[in-house]
Write a protein that holds these residues in place. Structure first.
Motif, PDB file in Angstrom:
ATOM      1  N   VAL A   1      38.403  39.013  17.238  1.00 51.71           N
ATOM      2  CA  VAL A   1      37.510  39.672  16.273  1.00 51.71           C
ATOM      3  C   VAL A   1      36.113  39.754  16.878  1.00 51.71           C
ATOM      4  O   VAL A   1      35.533  38.731  17.234  1.00 51.71           O
ATOM      5  CB  VAL A   1      37.451  38.862  14.952  1.00 51.71           C
ATOM      6  N   LYS A   2      35.603  40.985  16.963  1.00 52.43           N
ATOM      7  CA  LYS A   2      34.261  41.148  17.540  1.00 52.43           C
ATOM      8  C   LYS A   2      33.357  41.854  16.540  1.00 52.43           C
ATOM      9  O   LYS A   2      33.798  42.764  15.827  1.00 52.43           O
ATOM     10  CB  LYS A   2      34.321  41.966  18.826  1.00 52.43           C
ATOM     11  N   GLY A   3      32.114  41.445  16.488  1.00 47.14           N
ATOM     12  CA  GLY A   3      31.144  42.139  15.648  1.00 47.14           C
ATOM     13  C   GLY A   3      30.531  43.280  16.442  1.00 47.14           C
ATOM     14  O   GLY A   3      30.948  43.561  17.573  1.00 47.14           O
ATOM     15  N   ASP A   4      29.513  43.928  15.867  1.00 43.27           N
ATOM     16  CA  ASP A   4      28.842  45.021  16.588  1.00 43.27           C
ATOM     17  C   ASP A   4      28.223  44.494  17.869  1.00 43.27           C
ATOM     18  O   ASP A   4      28.078  45.198  18.851  1.00 43.27           O
ATOM     19  CB  ASP A   4      27.745  45.640  15.711  1.00 43.27           C
ATOM     20  N   ARG A   5      27.819  43.236  17.808  1.00 40.30           N
ATOM     21  CA  ARG A   5      27.187  42.629  18.988  1.00 40.30           C
ATOM     22  C   ARG A   5      28.137  41.597  19.594  1.00 40.30           C
ATOM     23  O   ARG A   5      28.549  40.658  18.909  1.00 40.30           O
ATOM     24  CB  ARG A   5      25.892  41.955  18.513  1.00 40.30           C
ATOM     25  N   ALA A   6      28.500  41.781  20.851  1.00 40.40           N
ATOM     26  CA  ALA A   6      29.442  40.839  21.475  1.00 40.40           C
ATOM     27  C   ALA A   6      28.918  40.301  22.803  1.00 40.40           C
ATOM     28  O   ALA A   6      29.616  39.575  23.507  1.00 40.40           O
ATOM     29  CB  ALA A   6      30.793  41.505  21.664  1.00 40.40           C
ATOM     30  N   THR A   7      27.688  40.689  23.163  1.00 37.43           N
ATOM     31  CA  THR A   7      27.088  40.191  24.407  1.00 37.43           C
ATOM     32  C   THR A   7      25.666  39.720  24.113  1.00 37.43           C
ATOM     33  O   THR A   7      24.973  40.331  23.299  1.00 37.43           O
ATOM     34  CB  THR A   7      27.000  41.323  25.458  1.00 37.43           C
ATOM     35  N   SER A   8      25.256  38.658  24.754  1.00 35.47           N
ATOM     36  CA  SER A   8      23.890  38.171  24.552  1.00 35.47           C
ATOM     37  C   SER A   8      23.442  37.362  25.774  1.00 35.47           C
ATOM     38  O   SER A   8      24.258  37.072  26.657  1.00 35.47           O
ATOM     39  CB  SER A   8      23.856  37.307  23.291  1.00 35.47           C
TER      40      SER A   8
ATOM     41  N   THR B   1      24.409  34.829  30.630  1.00 32.08           N
ATOM     42  CA  THR B   1      24.933  35.909  29.785  1.00 32.08           C
ATOM     43  C   THR B   1      26.188  35.383  29.110  1.00 32.08           C
ATOM     44  O   THR B   1      27.031  34.753  29.760  1.00 32.08           O
ATOM     45  CB  THR B   1      25.298  37.135  30.657  1.00 32.08           C
ATOM     46  N   ILE B   2      26.291  35.643  27.807  1.00 34.43           N
ATOM     47  CA  ILE B   2      27.503  35.196  27.101  1.00 34.43           C
ATOM     48  C   ILE B   2      28.177  36.385  26.424  1.00 34.43           C
ATOM     49  O   ILE B   2      27.514  37.331  26.002  1.00 34.43           O
ATOM     50  CB  ILE B   2      27.203  34.075  26.073  1.00 34.43           C
ATOM     51  N   VAL B   3      29.510  36.293  26.334  1.00 33.95           N
ATOM     52  CA  VAL B   3      30.295  37.397  25.768  1.00 33.95           C
ATOM     53  C   VAL B   3      31.301  36.820  24.770  1.00 33.95           C
ATOM     54  O   VAL B   3      31.924  35.790  25.039  1.00 33.95           O
ATOM     55  CB  VAL B   3      31.044  38.147  26.907  1.00 33.95           C
ATOM     56  N   ASP B   4      31.416  37.487  23.633  1.00 33.51           N
ATOM     57  CA  ASP B   4      32.435  37.087  22.664  1.00 33.51           C
ATOM     58  C   ASP B   4      33.755  37.726  23.092  1.00 33.51           C
ATOM     59  O   ASP B   4      33.945  38.929  22.943  1.00 33.51           O
ATOM     60  CB  ASP B   4      32.024  37.560  21.256  1.00 33.51           C
ATOM     61  N   ASN B   5      34.646  36.914  23.631  1.00 34.20           N
ATOM     62  CA  ASN B   5      35.923  37.436  24.115  1.00 34.20           C
ATOM     63  C   ASN B   5      37.057  37.196  23.133  1.00 34.20           C
ATOM     64  O   ASN B   5      38.214  37.358  23.470  1.00 34.20           O
ATOM     65  CB  ASN B   5      36.284  36.793  25.460  1.00 34.20           C
ATOM     66  N   SER B   6      36.721  36.791  21.905  1.00 40.62           N
ATOM     67  CA  SER B   6      37.780  36.519  20.932  1.00 40.62           C
ATOM     68  C   SER B   6      38.295  37.841  20.369  1.00 40.62           C
ATOM     69  O   SER B   6      37.733  38.899  20.639  1.00 40.62           O
ATOM     70  CB  SER B   6      37.245  35.630  19.814  1.00 40.62           C
TER      71      SER B   6
END
Ligand code: FAD
Ligand code: NAI
Length: 491
Positions: free
Chosen positions: A136-143, A129-134
């Motif tokens: 600026v986040k888009g609508d999707r931040a987990t994948s 599982t990956i998460v955008d922790n920066s």
């Protein structure tokens, strides 16, 4: 004729260096424009991290054999050995980083790069599982990403031993943002001490710079701070300079336990000359906003007021690794990190390989080890691919002669040698243009310290930097510092 030979060698060396620099510049500006897209018939390697271990692996892995995906919360490689120099502006931090896409865009086949943190590894389903922790986040931040092989090179985090207040009030020195924070806070302490009407004891506190940990990180930081003080601050803040104090606190009887006794003594005497106050056999018990509580050799506790606190007491495992270890309690029971075998396979899991500071091995957690492991692991993967290929070819071989030939090739591919570490030596900067070096030589070691060793230290780091661009930038930074001194602006 001796001079002629020297002249010729110098000429060849100069032409070679210029040629290499231009080649590197060309390479840097000419990525592969249309890499071959990922191929579903090939296995996918997911690499976690963009530090020494993962970057070295990425550089060497053959993308014609595997699909490759890189996941890291920072989209660059950082040359950590010179990081202490950025805390006082000897070197700019941008000179030490290289975007990870610089490597991936020079691979013939497409490599996917995701700037994200891996938060979970499901070793049964082979999915992360990956998460955008920066910021600026888009609508999707987990994948999620499936893998055939996972290469774990997430490094370690700074150790606090759970001591109260460290996270809140101390500064670590591991990443670019840590160095930036130290630099800002240092200049803030100095400017605040210069504020009109500041009481003498408050000035003393603000100008007391404390470093905790006498390993190479703490020593190099204290050394850089000393140089900044002696070479720059003394000129810009003459009214404060006599009041700035540097203290280094170390729990053990001496600093730099990995170096030889002679070099430890040399470092300690150099620190004395530099007026860096060394408190050995002293433990920090608690950190408060303006003071630390220390316990010295006598067992007495005392409060030590400080302005800046740099915390460098080594490494501990990241939560991701702790969670992965918890999934394999029978095989993963070394607290220091992931247990791996001599082929860097994670104990108890299938198709997970781990390297660098994230692992618990017999080697020290150093860049040297991590980089050699990365290179080695890429060779392992080449052999794994060859093994599969020869297994298929053996199955389909028509004649006995062909079968024997394939069997020989298969046996060779299956013979994967264990990882072997080759120690190139340890170097450490100790201030006033002096460095120490413990370098293996024949059956023993050569221990050296001083100004000449500093020249060696500089040339060793310059030659190890990531690219010609980094080399050029670092040399320019050193030159700028020599002519104009360090910048004292608070950023
Ligand atoms: P790192 O280089 O720390 O890289 C870890 C990577 O993983 C990073 O890209 C990070 O962003 C990423 N990551 C973290 N969490 C996740 C996650 N959840 N998912 C995905 N990615 C993640 N060693 C030497 O040999 N010589 C030296 O002179 C030297 N000097 C040093 C100076 C300093 C100031 C420091 C702090 C260290 C120094 N070291 C030196 C030690 C060396 O930097 C480390 O041993 C080395 O960085 C370890 O490499 P690594 O790839 O395992 O980890
Ligand atoms: P380290 O683990 O080498 O040193 C930490 C020091 O902090 C130890 O000496 C320990 O005794 C001390 N300490 C622990 N708790 C303490 C406390 N509460 N109070 C006071 N002192 C305490 O950590 P470091 O320096 O961050 O290095 C980590 C790794 O990176 C090492 O493997 C090191 O070799 C490598 N490194 C190498 C460098 C070089 O070769 N020039 C530079 C920096 C790091």
């Amino acid at each position: 004729s001796k001079w002629k030979a020297i002249k010729n060698v110098t000429k060849i060396g100069t032409v070679g260096f210029i040629g290499f620099t231009f080649y590197n510049m060309y390479e840097h500006s000419h990525p592969v424009m249309n890499p071959i897209p990922a191929d579903s018939s090939k296995k996918t390697i997911v690499i976690l991290g963009s530090g020494w271990a993962s970057t070295s692996f990425l550089k060497s892995i053959d993308t014609e054999l595997y699909n490759v995906v890189v996941v890291s919360p920072r989209n660059y490689f950082l040359f950590t050995p010179l990081l202490p120099s950025t805390t006082v502006g000897t070197i700019d931090h941008r000179s030490l980083v290289e975007p990870i896409r610089f490597i991936t865009r020079h691979k013939p086949n497409e490599v996917k790069v995701y700037e994200a943190e891996c938060t979970e590894i499901d070793s049964d389903k082979k999915i992360i599982t990956i998460v955008d922790n920066s910021e600026v986040k888009g609508d999707r931040a987990t994948s999620t990403i499936p893998y055939d092989y996972l290469v774990v090179g997430v490094g370690a985090q700074s150790q606090t031993f759970g001591i109260k207040g460290v996270e809140e009030y101390g500064c670590f020195l591991k990443e670019v943002w840590d160095a930036q924070k130290i630099r800002t806070k240092l200049m803030d302490c100095i400017e605040t001490a210069a504020f009109p009407g500041q009481a003498p004891e408050e000035i003393e506190r603000l100008l007391h710079m404390v470093v905790v940990g006498g390993g190479p990180t703490g020593i190099e930081y204290a050394a850089e701070l000393h140089d900044f003080l002696a070479e720059d601050l003394s000129a810009w803040y003459p009214e404060l300079v006599g009041k700035i104090k540097i203290t280094l606190i170390e729990a053990m009887p001496n600093v730099l336990p990995a170096f030889s006794k002679q070099l430890i003594d040399y470092t300690e005497s150099t620190f004395k000359e530099q007026h860096i106050s060394l408190h050995t056999k002293t433990m920090v018990k608690e950190v408060k906003e303006k003071e630390i509580i220390v316990q010295g050799p006598s067992g007495e506790k005392e409060a030590m007021p400080y302005g800046l606190l740099v915390w460098a007491t080594g490494n501990t495992t990241r939560p991701l690794i702790r969670n992965l270890m918890a999934q394999h309690p029978e095989t993963q029971n070394i607290r220091r990190g992931l247990a791996v075998d001599d082929w860097l396979r994670m104990a108890g899991a299938n198709d997970i390989y781990a390297l660098g500071d994230a692992t618990a091995t017999k080697y020290a957690p150093t860049a040297q080890v991590a980089a050699q492991q990365g290179k080695y692991l890429a060779r392992v993967f080449a052999q794994l691919h060859a093994t599969e290929q020869y297994e298929n070819e053996l199955e389909n071989a028509a004649t006995a002669e062909e079968k024997a030939k394939k069997a020989r090739k298969l046996q060779k591919a299956q013979d994967i040698k264990p990882f072997h570490y080759s120690h190139q030596g340890s170097l450490c900067y100790i201030g006033s243009d002096k460095a120490i070096a413990d370098v293996p030589f024949g059956p023993g070691n050569v221990a050296a310290g001083g100004v000449a060793t500093y020249a060696f230290w500089r040339s060793a780091y310059i030659s190890n930097l990531f690219s010609a661009r980094n080399r050029w930038l670092v040399i320019t930074d050193w030159t700028k510092k020599t002519f104009w001194g360090r910048d004292i602006s608070r950023e």
